[in-house]
Scaffold this motif. Structure first.
Motif, PDB file in Angstrom:
ATOM      1  N   ARG A 107       0.839  -1.206   0.000  1.00  8.61           N
ATOM      2  CA  ARG A 107       0.000   0.000   0.000  1.00  8.61           C
ATOM      3  C   ARG A 107       0.874   1.256   0.000  1.00  8.61           C
ATOM      4  O   ARG A 107       1.378   1.671   1.050  1.00  8.61           O
ATOM      5  CB  ARG A 107      -0.932  -0.015   1.223  1.00  8.61           C
ATOM      6  CG  ARG A 107      -1.846  -1.229   1.192  1.00  8.61           C
ATOM      7  CD  ARG A 107      -2.865  -1.258   2.308  1.00  8.61           C
ATOM      8  NE  ARG A 107      -3.921  -2.206   1.979  1.00  8.61           N
ATOM      9  CZ  ARG A 107      -5.003  -2.435   2.692  1.00  8.61           C
ATOM     10  NH1 ARG A 107      -5.203  -1.769   3.805  1.00  8.61           N
ATOM     11  NH2 ARG A 107      -5.903  -3.307   2.300  1.00  8.61           N
ATOM     12  N   PRO A 108       1.082   1.859  -1.162  1.00  5.42           N
ATOM     13  CA  PRO A 108       1.901   3.072  -1.215  1.00  5.42           C
ATOM     14  C   PRO A 108       1.141   4.285  -0.675  1.00  5.42           C
ATOM     15  O   PRO A 108      -0.032   4.455  -0.973  1.00  5.42           O
ATOM     16  CB  PRO A 108       2.177   3.276  -2.719  1.00  5.42           C
ATOM     17  CG  PRO A 108       1.436   2.213  -3.435  1.00  5.42           C
ATOM     18  CD  PRO A 108       0.572   1.472  -2.478  1.00  5.42           C
ATOM     19  N   ILE A 109       1.826   5.082   0.123  1.00  7.10           N
ATOM     20  CA  ILE A 109       1.220   6.291   0.686  1.00  7.10           C
ATOM     21  C   ILE A 109       2.012   7.483   0.175  1.00  7.10           C
ATOM     22  O   ILE A 109       3.192   7.629   0.507  1.00  7.10           O
ATOM     23  CB  ILE A 109       1.313   6.320   2.234  1.00  7.10           C
ATOM     24  CG1 ILE A 109       0.888   4.990   2.859  1.00  7.10           C
ATOM     25  CG2 ILE A 109       0.566   7.511   2.821  1.00  7.10           C
ATOM     26  CD1 ILE A 109      -0.567   4.660   2.820  1.00  7.10           C
ATOM     27  N   ASN A 110       1.399   8.290  -0.675  1.00  9.03           N
ATOM     28  CA  ASN A 110       2.088   9.525  -1.043  1.00  9.03           C
ATOM     29  C   ASN A 110       1.101  10.668  -1.013  1.00  9.03           C
ATOM     30  O   ASN A 110      -0.099  10.467  -0.847  1.00  9.03           O
ATOM     31  CB  ASN A 110       2.820   9.404  -2.385  1.00  9.03           C
ATOM     32  CG  ASN A 110       1.978   8.708  -3.405  1.00  9.03           C
ATOM     33  OD1 ASN A 110       0.788   8.960  -3.494  1.00  9.03           O
ATOM     34  ND2 ASN A 110       2.573   7.800  -4.168  1.00  9.03           N
ATOM     35  N   THR A 111       1.627  11.868  -1.148  1.00  6.97           N
ATOM     36  CA  THR A 111       0.738  13.024  -1.044  1.00  6.97           C
ATOM     37  C   THR A 111       0.786  13.817  -2.338  1.00  6.97           C
ATOM     38  O   THR A 111       1.736  13.712  -3.111  1.00  6.97           O
ATOM     39  CB  THR A 111       1.169  13.928   0.129  1.00  6.97           C
ATOM     40  OG1 THR A 111       2.536  14.281  -0.064  1.00  6.97           O
ATOM     41  CG2 THR A 111       1.015  13.233   1.458  1.00  6.97           C
ATOM     42  N   ALA A 127       5.540  17.380   3.858  1.00 10.27           N
ATOM     43  CA  ALA A 127       6.641  17.471   2.893  1.00 10.27           C
ATOM     44  C   ALA A 127       7.454  16.177   2.914  1.00 10.27           C
ATOM     45  O   ALA A 127       7.827  15.682   3.981  1.00 10.27           O
ATOM     46  CB  ALA A 127       7.526  18.666   3.243  1.00 10.27           C
ATOM     47  N   GLY A 128       7.685  15.627   1.747  1.00 13.27           N
ATOM     48  CA  GLY A 128       8.543  14.444   1.633  1.00 13.27           C
ATOM     49  C   GLY A 128       7.885  13.135   2.054  1.00 13.27           C
ATOM     50  O   GLY A 128       8.559  12.122   2.199  1.00 13.27           O
ATOM     51  N   VAL A 129       6.569  13.139   2.263  1.00 15.05           N
ATOM     52  CA  VAL A 129       5.914  11.888   2.653  1.00 15.05           C
ATOM     53  C   VAL A 129       5.788  10.972   1.446  1.00 15.05           C
ATOM     54  O   VAL A 129       5.200  11.333   0.422  1.00 15.05           O
ATOM     55  CB  VAL A 129       4.510  12.149   3.259  1.00 15.05           C
ATOM     56  CG1 VAL A 129       3.738  10.839   3.421  1.00 15.05           C
ATOM     57  CG2 VAL A 129       4.635  12.863   4.592  1.00 15.05           C
ATOM     58  N   ASP A 130       6.407   9.810   1.532  1.00 18.37           N
ATOM     59  CA  ASP A 130       6.370   8.836   0.439  1.00 18.37           C
ATOM     60  C   ASP A 130       6.828   7.501   1.021  1.00 18.37           C
ATOM     61  O   ASP A 130       8.015   7.247   1.158  1.00 18.37           O
ATOM     62  CB  ASP A 130       7.330   9.309  -0.673  1.00 18.37           C
ATOM     63  CG  ASP A 130       7.427   8.284  -1.792  1.00 18.37           C
ATOM     64  OD1 ASP A 130       6.585   7.368  -1.846  1.00 18.37           O
ATOM     65  OD2 ASP A 130       8.376   8.392  -2.595  1.00 18.37           O
ATOM     66  N   PHE A 131       5.871   6.719   1.473  1.00 18.95           N
ATOM     67  CA  PHE A 131       6.257   5.413   2.026  1.00 18.95           C
ATOM     68  C   PHE A 131       5.298   4.321   1.568  1.00 18.95           C
ATOM     69  O   PHE A 131       4.262   4.592   0.962  1.00 18.95           O
ATOM     70  CB  PHE A 131       6.415   5.465   3.552  1.00 18.95           C
ATOM     71  CG  PHE A 131       5.170   5.785   4.360  1.00 18.95           C
ATOM     72  CD1 PHE A 131       4.814   7.095   4.628  1.00 18.95           C
ATOM     73  CD2 PHE A 131       4.399   4.758   4.895  1.00 18.95           C
ATOM     74  CE1 PHE A 131       3.691   7.388   5.407  1.00 18.95           C
ATOM     75  CE2 PHE A 131       3.276   5.038   5.688  1.00 18.95           C
ATOM     76  CZ  PHE A 131       2.926   6.362   5.940  1.00 18.95           C
ATOM     77  N   ILE A 132       5.722   3.081   1.817  1.00 14.56           N
ATOM     78  CA  ILE A 132       4.909   1.940   1.415  1.00 14.56           C
ATOM     79  C   ILE A 132       4.670   1.061   2.633  1.00 14.56           C
ATOM     80  O   ILE A 132       5.613   0.738   3.353  1.00 14.56           O
ATOM     81  CB  ILE A 132       5.637   1.067   0.360  1.00 14.56           C
ATOM     82  CG1 ILE A 132       5.902   1.868  -0.905  1.00 14.56           C
ATOM     83  CG2 ILE A 132       4.831  -0.160   0.029  1.00 14.56           C
ATOM     84  CD1 ILE A 132       6.185   0.993  -2.104  1.00 14.56           C
ATOM     85  N   VAL A 133       3.423   0.715   2.845  1.00 15.92           N
ATOM     86  CA  VAL A 133       3.136  -0.261   3.894  1.00 15.92           C
ATOM     87  C   VAL A 133       3.136  -1.650   3.255  1.00 15.92           C
ATOM     88  O   VAL A 133       2.418  -1.897   2.289  1.00 15.92           O
ATOM     89  CB  VAL A 133       1.779   0.017   4.571  1.00 15.92           C
ATOM     90  CG1 VAL A 133       1.483  -1.054   5.625  1.00 15.92           C
ATOM     91  CG2 VAL A 133       1.765   1.408   5.202  1.00 15.92           C
ATOM     92  N   PHE A 134       3.978  -2.514   3.806  1.00 17.69           N
ATOM     93  CA  PHE A 134       3.998  -3.923   3.418  1.00 17.69           C
ATOM     94  C   PHE A 134       3.272  -4.695   4.489  1.00 17.69           C
ATOM     95  O   PHE A 134       3.802  -4.907   5.586  1.00 17.69           O
ATOM     96  CB  PHE A 134       5.444  -4.436   3.333  1.00 17.69           C
ATOM     97  CG  PHE A 134       5.928  -4.500   1.943  1.00 17.69           C
ATOM     98  CD1 PHE A 134       6.337  -3.364   1.296  1.00 17.69           C
ATOM     99  CD2 PHE A 134       5.952  -5.718   1.270  1.00 17.69           C
ATOM    100  CE1 PHE A 134       6.770  -3.419  -0.007  1.00 17.69           C
ATOM    101  CE2 PHE A 134       6.378  -5.778  -0.037  1.00 17.69           C
ATOM    102  CZ  PHE A 134       6.786  -4.621  -0.679  1.00 17.69           C
TER     103      PHE A 134
END
Ligand code: IPM
Ligand code: MG
Length: 368
Positions: A107-111, A127-134
């Motif tokens: 589940r990728p989380i970006n803004t 700012a800079g939020v870009d993560f993936i929930v595995f």
């Protein structure tokens, strides 16, 4: 490229958002010279109504015979408020995940800059939020022994994990981290749970094979807080089934709307792509739901086929709609566009902007 895609429209808004994704996939197929063949199958409340079974064998067979599955949404209020119901729509999805061994849910989380005002967080935190929930998807408390005592006075849900179940999703998460910012955070509750201590041990051992990835460990209660306080610290978040379910919904608010978030579930057999939102029954059939979670799931499906440029064309088109205010009601309650209109706008943008045009000589329009 020729691919077979199983389509499960599902419940509530599932059918209307998934139809927009099919429209978008058809535009991609046309512009890039691919052939996508769709086979519809049923699951969830829809399947219970038609057959009494939330996951008919026929659906499993269609999925196994396909190269990917595009799925809409599951759930109906008539089951949510009836704890005694023996047959429930969600059983269909859980069984499908198990049958297809879809052990990793990504589940990728970006803004999006255009939507920052919708997030409950301040711009500086976003700012800079870009993560993936595995999220591990086929083990843990979801699939453990369940029991209600005969007198109805007590109930049990068992949480079990095996080393093998942890290892396979952990390897995948490390491999993703290597392609991203080389950071992995294991979210667990190792101060209380034995299963979490096994997770920590296995992840520590596996980390030795990925020495270029920095690993940290966070208790789930703290992680729930950190996702709100300082979300840009995360790159790949690895966690077990139940914690992943909860923190991915929490993380979705960072982007501004749950309706925007896609997911991929992968394993040893056919992979499945679905928005993370539910069936949103209040909006069903009204053409107001946000189709972008589904359309971005279709982009992940294209990535899975290694059609990177095609996936990028879909994402670019989605960003263009958001940046220009072509948004659904969940994003702008006053000035908004219908589900269908947004699907059309995304398709039109792909039509006008994709560099490849294999059918140019056959179909060239004067506007292009
Ligand atoms: C999800 C959903 C499902 C889950 C439900 C519908 C069974 O919430 O995919 O996150 O809990 O896994
Ligand atoms: Mg969920």
């Amino acid at each position: 490229m020729e691919k077979k895609i199983a389509v499960i429209l599902g419940d509530g808004i599932g059918p209307e958002v998934t139809r927009q994704s099919i429209k978008v996939l058809n535009t991609i197929a046309k512009r890039f010279g691919h052939v996508f063949q769709y086979t519809e199958a049923i699951m969830g409340a829809d399947a219970i109504d038609k057959t009494g079974n939330p996951l008919p064998d026929e659906t499993i067979a269609v999925c196994l015979a396909s190269d990917a599955i595009l799925f809409g949404a599951i759930g109906h209020p008539k089951y949510d408020n009836d704890p005694t119901a023996k047959v429930r729509p969600e059983q269909g999805l859980l069984k499908l995940r198990k049958e297809l061994q879809l052990f990793a849910n990504i589940r990728p989380i970006n803004t999006y800059a255009a939507l920052q005002h919708l997030s409950p967080l301040k711009a500086k935190q976003l700012a800079g939020v870009d993560f993936i929930v595995f999220r591990e998807l086929t083990g843990g408390i979801y699939f453990g022994k369940k029991q209600l005592s005969e007198d109805g006075a007590s109930a049990v849900d068992e949480c079990t994990y095996t080393r093998v179940e942890i290892e396979r999703v952990t390897h995948l998460a490390f491999q993703y981290a290597q392609k991203r910012k080389n950071k992995l955070t294991l979210v667990d509750k190792a101060n209380v749970l034995e299963t979490s201590r096994l997770w920590r041990k296995v992840v520590q051992e596996t980390a030795a094979q990925y020495s270029d990835v920095a690993v940290d460990y966070m208790f789930v209660d703290n992680a729930a807080m950190q996702i709100i306080l300082n979300p840009s610290q995360f790159d790949v978040v690895l966690t077990e089934n139940m914690f992943g379910d909860i923190i991915s919904d929490e993380a979705s608010v960072l982007s501004g709307s749950l309706g925007l978030l896609p997911s991929a579930s992968v394993g040893n057999k056919t992979a499945l792509f679905e928005p993370i939102h539910g069936s949103y029954p209040q909006a069903a059939g009204k053409d107001i739901a946000n189709p972008l979670g589904s359309i971005l799931s279709a982009a992940m499906l294209l990535d899975h086929f290694q059609l990177t440029e095609e996936a990028e064309a879909v994402r670019k088109a989605v960003e263009w709609t958001l940046a220009n205010g072509f948004v659904s009601k969940d994003i702008d309650p006053v000035n908004n566009y219908s589900t269908t209109a947004i699907g059309d706008l995304v398709s039109d943008h792909i039509e006008r902007h994709s560099r490849h045009n294999h059918h140019a000589s056959v179909n060239q329009s004067t506007i292009i």
